[in-house]
Motif scaffolding. Structure first.
Motif, short mmCIF file in Angstrom:
data_model
loop_
_atom_site.label_atom_id
_atom_site.label_comp_id
_atom_site.label_asym_id
_atom_site.label_seq_id
_atom_site.Cartn_x
_atom_site.Cartn_y
_atom_site.Cartn_z
N UNK A 116 20.69 -0.64 5.42
CA UNK A 116 21.78 0.12 4.80
C UNK A 116 21.30 1.46 4.24
N UNK A 117 19.99 1.65 4.15
CA UNK A 117 19.46 2.96 3.74
C UNK A 117 19.52 3.95 4.91
N UNK A 118 19.79 3.44 6.12
CA UNK A 118 19.83 4.34 7.29
C UNK A 118 21.19 5.04 7.33
N UNK A 119 21.22 6.21 7.95
CA UNK A 119 22.47 6.97 8.00
C UNK A 119 23.35 6.51 9.15
N UNK A 120 22.73 6.06 10.22
CA UNK A 120 23.43 5.55 11.40
C UNK A 120 22.70 4.27 11.78
N UNK A 121 23.47 3.26 12.18
CA UNK A 121 22.83 1.96 12.41
C UNK A 121 23.24 1.40 13.77
N UNK A 122 22.24 1.13 14.63
CA UNK A 122 22.48 0.48 15.92
C UNK A 122 21.88 -0.91 15.83
N UNK A 123 22.59 -1.89 16.40
CA UNK A 123 22.09 -3.26 16.31
C UNK A 123 22.15 -3.95 17.67
#
Ligand code: CAA
Length: 259
Positions: A116-123
């Motif tokens: 959640x500290x990332x600005x954009x998140x791919x999973x």
């Protein structure tokens, strides 16, 4: 470069700094030295003019299965207060360059908080997010209750935080926690592609857009708009604004310099 708990590298075409968590035997459980390595590497990339975008990734079966339980199981409250370990995590929020998270497997507790500290998140499809802290007799301490609530709203965040249930990648996408679901074998490749795409953009714009978006999360609409406007005006002092607009008028590709 291999550190004790992380791999740090710069992508082939440069411009992308990659930090991979590397403690696979404990599912990348995040101990304090690992946090120090992550924060130092991120800050070093933030200072490095050749790096435009930062990727934070897992390794093996997990992005990270939480903060290291062994490290804190027997700690006392005063010890935890004096140690105040999460202030080091807070430094990630000061990083100016975009941070893209590429998560797979378990992203639990502190692992979810790091994501959640990332600005954009791919999973990857198999990613399981969650805050199991409640079942350990504690609660999230590195921003989980705050960031999840800002992302999905009070009622939904309550549900996940109070139950400790795991959230699938599909649910995370549905609730706006992540940007995209990607096949596991393509996760890093696709994340790199996306990172390269934004790395082509003028870095001052990236920097001030990121800053302004976070103001939208914390400020009233009026204050946020004022902030946005100052940043918009500020960009008119840059070479890249003149170059971008002139290139448009001259019907050619811009040559951005990051200044
Ligand atoms: N801390 C320390 N060690 C951990 C760990 C953690 N958070 N998560 C996993 N490990 C270790 C296990 O102890 C195990 O080590 P050994 O082989 O030496 O026994 C190894 O990693 C592999 O784990 P499992 O055998 O448990 O693997 P599994 O596939 O059966 O289960 C799992 C995977 C469901 C993720 C399970 O490991 C698990 O529940 N982990 C803990 C998750 C958790 O509670 N995270 C929150 C931590 S508290 C926190 O993060 C606070 C905060 O806000 C910062």
């Amino acid at each position: 470069m291999s550190k004790e708990y992380t791999f740090i590298e710069v992508s082939n075409q440069a411009s992308i700094g990659i930090i991979k968590l590397n403690r696979p035997n404990v599912l990348n459980a995040i101990n304090r030295p690992m946090v120090t390595e992550i924060v130092k590497a991120t800050e070093a990339f933030d200072r490095d003019d050749s790096v435009k975008v930062i990727i934070l990734a897992g390794n093996g079966r997990a992005f990270a299965a939480g903060a290291d339980i062994d490290e804190m199981a027997e700690a006392g409250a005063i010890e935890m207060e004096l140690l105040n370990q999460f202030t080091e995590w807070d430094r990630l929020a000061w990083v100016k360059k975009p941070i893209i998270g590429a998560v797979q497997g378990f992203a639990l507790g502190g692992g979810f908080e790091l994501a959640l500290c990332c600005d954009v998140l791919f999973a990857a499809h198999d990613t399981e997010f969650g805050f199991p802290e409640v079942g350990l007799g504690v609660m999230p301490g590195a921003g989980g209750t705050q960031r999840l609530t800002k992302l999905m709203g009070k009622s939904k965040a309550m549900e996940w935080l109070l139950t400790g249930d795991r959230m699938s990648a599909q649910e995370a996408l549905h609730h706006g926690v992540i940007n995209r679901i990607i096949a596991k074998e393509l996760l890093l490749e696709e994340t790199l592609k996306f990172a390269h795409k934004i790395a082509q953009q003028p870095s001052l714009s990236l920097r001030l857009i990121k800053e302004s978006v976070y103001k939208a999360v914390d400020y009233s609409i009026y204050e946020g708009m004022q902030y946005e406007r100052k940043n918009f005006y500020l960009l008119f002092a840059s070479h890249d604004q003149k170059e971008g607009m002139r290139a448009f008028r001259e019907k050619r590709k811009p040559n951005f310099k990051g200044e």
